[in-house]
Design a protein around this motif. Structure first.
Motif, PDB file in Angstrom:
ATOM      1  N   LEU A 199      49.314  33.696  58.825  1.00 29.97           N
ATOM      2  CA  LEU A 199      47.898  33.829  59.159  1.00 29.97           C
ATOM      3  C   LEU A 199      47.121  34.457  58.012  1.00 29.97           C
ATOM      4  O   LEU A 199      46.038  33.994  57.639  1.00 29.97           O
ATOM      5  N   PHE A 200      47.658  35.503  57.447  1.00 32.54           N
ATOM      6  CA  PHE A 200      46.972  36.166  56.332  1.00 32.54           C
ATOM      7  C   PHE A 200      46.974  35.300  55.075  1.00 32.54           C
ATOM      8  O   PHE A 200      45.998  35.309  54.307  1.00 32.54           O
ATOM      9  N   ALA A 201      48.044  34.543  54.874  1.00 38.25           N
ATOM     10  CA  ALA A 201      48.107  33.678  53.693  1.00 38.25           C
ATOM     11  C   ALA A 201      47.005  32.628  53.719  1.00 38.25           C
ATOM     12  O   ALA A 201      46.329  32.388  52.703  1.00 38.25           O
ATOM     13  N   ILE A 202      46.809  32.004  54.870  1.00 36.64           N
ATOM     14  CA  ILE A 202      45.821  30.921  54.979  1.00 36.64           C
ATOM     15  C   ILE A 202      44.406  31.449  55.187  1.00 36.64           C
ATOM     16  O   ILE A 202      43.447  30.963  54.573  1.00 36.64           O
ATOM     17  N   ASN A 203      44.258  32.458  56.032  1.00 34.68           N
ATOM     18  CA  ASN A 203      42.918  32.913  56.428  1.00 34.68           C
ATOM     19  C   ASN A 203      42.300  33.938  55.491  1.00 34.68           C
ATOM     20  O   ASN A 203      41.072  34.098  55.479  1.00 34.68           O
ATOM     21  N   ALA A 204      43.113  34.649  54.722  1.00 38.69           N
ATOM     22  CA  ALA A 204      42.562  35.689  53.841  1.00 38.69           C
ATOM     23  C   ALA A 204      42.969  35.496  52.381  1.00 38.69           C
ATOM     24  O   ALA A 204      42.127  35.548  51.484  1.00 38.69           O
ATOM     25  N   ARG A 205      44.261  35.263  52.148  1.00 42.27           N
ATOM     26  CA  ARG A 205      44.703  35.139  50.749  1.00 42.27           C
ATOM     27  C   ARG A 205      44.153  33.888  50.075  1.00 42.27           C
ATOM     28  O   ARG A 205      43.703  33.946  48.912  1.00 42.27           O
ATOM     29  N   ALA A 206      44.182  32.750  50.766  1.00 40.77           N
ATOM     30  CA  ALA A 206      43.678  31.514  50.160  1.00 40.77           C
ATOM     31  C   ALA A 206      42.200  31.630  49.781  1.00 40.77           C
ATOM     32  O   ALA A 206      41.822  31.263  48.647  1.00 40.77           O
ATOM     33  N   PRO A 207      41.316  32.125  50.666  1.00 38.09           N
ATOM     34  CA  PRO A 207      39.926  32.317  50.251  1.00 38.09           C
ATOM     35  C   PRO A 207      39.780  33.262  49.060  1.00 38.09           C
ATOM     36  O   PRO A 207      38.926  33.065  48.198  1.00 38.09           O
ATOM     37  N   PHE A 208      40.630  34.302  49.020  1.00 37.84           N
ATOM     38  CA  PHE A 208      40.606  35.222  47.872  1.00 37.84           C
ATOM     39  C   PHE A 208      40.950  34.486  46.585  1.00 37.84           C
ATOM     40  O   PHE A 208      40.241  34.596  45.572  1.00 37.84           O
ATOM     41  N   ILE A 209      42.035  33.721  46.612  1.00 36.35           N
ATOM     42  CA  ILE A 209      42.470  32.997  45.417  1.00 36.35           C
ATOM     43  C   ILE A 209      41.397  32.024  44.942  1.00 36.35           C
ATOM     44  O   ILE A 209      41.078  31.941  43.743  1.00 36.35           O
ATOM     45  N   LEU A 210      40.811  31.291  45.877  1.00 35.48           N
ATOM     46  CA  LEU A 210      39.807  30.284  45.515  1.00 35.48           C
ATOM     47  C   LEU A 210      38.502  30.919  45.066  1.00 35.48           C
ATOM     48  O   LEU A 210      37.860  30.449  44.114  1.00 35.48           O
ATOM     49  N   THR A 211      38.088  31.983  45.750  1.00 35.06           N
ATOM     50  CA  THR A 211      36.875  32.695  45.338  1.00 35.06           C
ATOM     51  C   THR A 211      37.036  33.239  43.927  1.00 35.06           C
ATOM     52  O   THR A 211      36.133  33.126  43.088  1.00 35.06           O
ATOM     53  N   GLN A 212      38.186  33.818  43.652  1.00 33.51           N
ATOM     54  CA  GLN A 212      38.447  34.373  42.329  1.00 33.51           C
ATOM     55  C   GLN A 212      38.408  33.281  41.258  1.00 33.51           C
ATOM     56  O   GLN A 212      37.779  33.455  40.204  1.00 33.51           O
ATOM     57  N   ALA A 213      39.045  32.155  41.534  1.00 34.14           N
ATOM     58  CA  ALA A 213      39.092  31.070  40.558  1.00 34.14           C
ATOM     59  C   ALA A 213      37.704  30.499  40.278  1.00 34.14           C
ATOM     60  O   ALA A 213      37.321  30.284  39.119  1.00 34.14           O
ATOM     61  N   VAL A 214      36.933  30.254  41.345  1.00 33.64           N
ATOM     62  CA  VAL A 214      35.580  29.722  41.174  1.00 33.64           C
ATOM     63  C   VAL A 214      34.696  30.727  40.448  1.00 33.64           C
ATOM     64  O   VAL A 214      33.956  30.382  39.516  1.00 33.64           O
ATOM     65  N   ALA A 215      34.772  31.994  40.851  1.00 34.25           N
ATOM     66  CA  ALA A 215      33.923  33.028  40.248  1.00 34.25           C
ATOM     67  C   ALA A 215      34.244  33.222  38.765  1.00 34.25           C
ATOM     68  O   ALA A 215      33.333  33.384  37.939  1.00 34.25           O
ATOM     69  N   ARG A 216      35.505  33.218  38.414  1.00 30.49           N
ATOM     70  CA  ARG A 216      35.882  33.391  37.010  1.00 30.49           C
ATOM     71  C   ARG A 216      35.307  32.283  36.140  1.00 30.49           C
ATOM     72  O   ARG A 216      34.829  32.537  35.023  1.00 30.49           O
ATOM     73  N   ARG A 217      35.346  31.056  36.636  1.00 27.43           N
ATOM     74  CA  ARG A 217      34.810  29.929  35.870  1.00 27.43           C
ATOM     75  C   ARG A 217      33.293  30.041  35.740  1.00 27.43           C
ATOM     76  O   ARG A 217      32.732  29.805  34.671  1.00 27.43           O
ATOM     77  N   LEU A 218      32.624  30.409  36.833  1.00 30.20           N
ATOM     78  CA  LEU A 218      31.168  30.521  36.798  1.00 30.20           C
ATOM     79  C   LEU A 218      30.729  31.642  35.865  1.00 30.20           C
ATOM     80  O   LEU A 218      29.767  31.489  35.094  1.00 30.20           O
TER      81      LEU A 218
END
Length: 263
Positions: free
Chosen positions: A116-135
């Motif tokens: 639950l934490f992997a999909i609902n919290a960790r995945a958004p963290f990973i994707l937010t970080q990746a998108v934000a770093r590029r921006l």
């Protein structure tokens, strides 16, 4: 005289998780309808992914599907790079994918809690970080919308792990909104109420409710129906667009019940 800005995603490139059905699919299609230049969706069902990609292209957007299991951190970490290789810089992200499996404090095992934490919290963290770093590297602004749940306020006893993971996502939303504000990257969340989605239908069946559960449930709601996927997509599109102005760090309760108020 001021003029209200139009809800438009013209020129934007969006990444939508869980985009093969339900809320994610509706958000992806709404983005295309709002003029998004490109939309990348993620999911595990390649057949459904191809169908949604075709629908997005029919609406005039470039489109791409990335097959990924968000419980796999390495697979999740590669999504943004794949999206950008196909469509260009991602400047909008909708974290719509979610796992809603049941479990009380007495009955939830560690494996379910971690998933639950992997999909609902960790995945958004990973994707937010990746998108934000590029921006940030490109000195570009952007917008992120997290689809959360009213259960992030506490939730029912049979949703211990789910509620806890979504509560973490709610905090992540506010924390990243503040942290990314200097870069003009806005982050907001939608606390979704009881919604009519394919996933909810599956859960209702697992819970032993009859196939016509929706026909029984809808009339009992204050507005005579459940929240719909297009409802959520409309709000997500607004939050992604310039029409929402400087709104950031907001958690919007999208429900028919008013938290903290009682009859």
């Amino acid at each position: 005289m001021s003029v209200l800005p139009k809800v438009s995603l013209a020129g934007r490139c969006l990444l939508v998780t869980g985009g093969t059905q339900g809320i994610g699919e509706a958000c992806a299609l709404a983005a295309a309808e709002a003029g998004a230049r490109a939309v990348c969706i993620t999911g595990r069902n390649a057949k459904r992914g191809a169908s949604v990609v075709a629908a997005l292209r029919a609406l005039g957007s470039q489109a791409h599907f990335v097959a990924a299991d968000l419980s796999d951190a390495d697979a999740t970490a590669g999504i943004v790079a794949q999206a950008e290789a196909a469509l260009g810089l991602v400047d909008g992200l909708v974290n719509a994918a979610g796992l809603t499996d049941r479990g009380t404090i007495l009955g939830t095992d560690i494996a379910l809690w971690d998933r639950l934490f992997a999909i609902n919290a960790r995945a958004p963290f990973i994707l937010t970080q990746a998108v934000a770093r590029r921006l940030v590297a490109e000195k570009r602004s952007g917008t992120i919308v997290n689809v959360i749940t009213m259960s992030s306020h506490g939730g029912q006893p049979f949703l211990t792990g789910y509620s806890s993971s979504k509560g973490a996502l709610a905090v992540l939303t506010k924390n990243t909104a503040l942290g990314l504000r200097p870069h003009r990257i806005r982050v907001n969340g939608i606390n979704l109420g009881w919604a009519d989605t394919p996933g909810e239908h599956v859960i209702q069946q697992k819970d032993g409710n009859p196939p016509d559960w929706l026909d029984r449930a809808a009339p009992a709601q204050p507005f005579g129906r459940l929240v719909s996927a297009p409802d959520v997509a409309g709000l997500a599109t607004y939050l992604l667009s310039d029409a929402s102005g400087i709104v950031t760090g907001s958690l919007i309760d999208f429900d028919q019940n008013v938290m903290g108020a009682y009859e």
